[in-house]
Scaffold this motif. Sequence first.
Motif, PDB file in Angstrom:
ATOM      1  N   LYS A 152     -23.587  18.763  32.456  1.00 24.01           N
ATOM      2  CA  LYS A 152     -24.229  18.955  33.764  1.00 24.01           C
ATOM      3  C   LYS A 152     -23.533  20.035  34.571  1.00 24.01           C
ATOM      4  N   ALA A 153     -22.194  20.064  34.516  1.00 22.82           N
ATOM      5  CA  ALA A 153     -21.441  21.080  35.260  1.00 22.82           C
ATOM      6  C   ALA A 153     -21.705  22.469  34.697  1.00 22.82           C
ATOM      7  N   GLY A 154     -21.821  22.571  33.377  1.00 27.47           N
ATOM      8  CA  GLY A 154     -22.137  23.864  32.761  1.00 27.47           C
ATOM      9  C   GLY A 154     -23.506  24.365  33.166  1.00 27.47           C
ATOM     10  N   ALA A 155     -24.485  23.458  33.198  1.00 21.75           N
ATOM     11  CA  ALA A 155     -25.836  23.845  33.629  1.00 21.75           C
ATOM     12  C   ALA A 155     -25.834  24.251  35.097  1.00 21.75           C
ATOM     13  N   ALA A 156     -25.113  23.491  35.919  1.00 19.14           N
ATOM     14  CA  ALA A 156     -25.022  23.833  37.351  1.00 19.14           C
ATOM     15  C   ALA A 156     -24.322  25.166  37.543  1.00 19.14           C
ATOM     16  N   SER A 157     -23.308  25.438  36.748  1.00 18.10           N
ATOM     17  CA  SER A 157     -22.588  26.713  36.835  1.00 18.10           C
ATOM     18  C   SER A 157     -23.516  27.874  36.507  1.00 18.10           C
ATOM     19  N   ALA A 158     -24.347  27.700  35.487  1.00 12.79           N
ATOM     20  CA  ALA A 158     -25.287  28.759  35.104  1.00 12.79           C
ATOM     21  C   ALA A 158     -26.318  29.019  36.197  1.00 12.79           C
ATOM     22  N   ASN A 159     -26.669  27.971  36.958  1.00 11.71           N
ATOM     23  CA  ASN A 159     -27.672  28.105  38.013  1.00 11.71           C
ATOM     24  C   ASN A 159     -27.086  28.452  39.380  1.00 11.71           C
TER      25      ASN A 159
END
Length: 191
Positions: A152-159
């Motif tokens: 989830k943190a990786g996806a949030a970082s990408a966004n």
Amino acid sequence: NRGVFTFNDGFITYVFSPIDTVYTGFFPPDIRAGFGNFYRNLGYPVRLINALLQFKFDKMAKETASFALNTVFGVGGLFNVTRNMPALQSSPEDFSQTLDFYGLGSGTYLVLPILGPTTLRDAVGSVADSFAHPLSYVTPDSAKYALIGHDKAGAASANLPTYKNIKEESFDHYTSMKDVYFQYRIGLEKE
């Protein structure tokens, strides 16, 4: 919703953004992309089951071929070897889309603490999808939650750059994010 949105915005600005600066500084873009590829590949059962429930057999075939190639030749999915193969590209399928396929409306718009925007149908869909996702079966629980949190943190970082752009350019940040969320979900439902 606006109160929770304000809380989330503060969390993103004062907690997540500084952590993300360290994270992106520590892991180069290729490694972060590898993490994202791995988690996307791991979500194959969710996409497959929902494509089946919607009778999207072409998507089932694309997902299966992409999963097999990325798992075998992409070192367990760390490398997305099918990224440049248009015949194997398809939009993701989730249980909320399956519920939409069977005529269930999106329901009330919600903003959840930390998790962000959703609708009643999307929230129910996320819970249902979690039962088909392999990360739900990782033990011990500490490892499971660490992996889910990293995903989830990786996806949030990408966004995060997109989030910051919308925040800077919008008159009413809450309304803009709500509109973007609905446009994204409607786009998925049409495919």
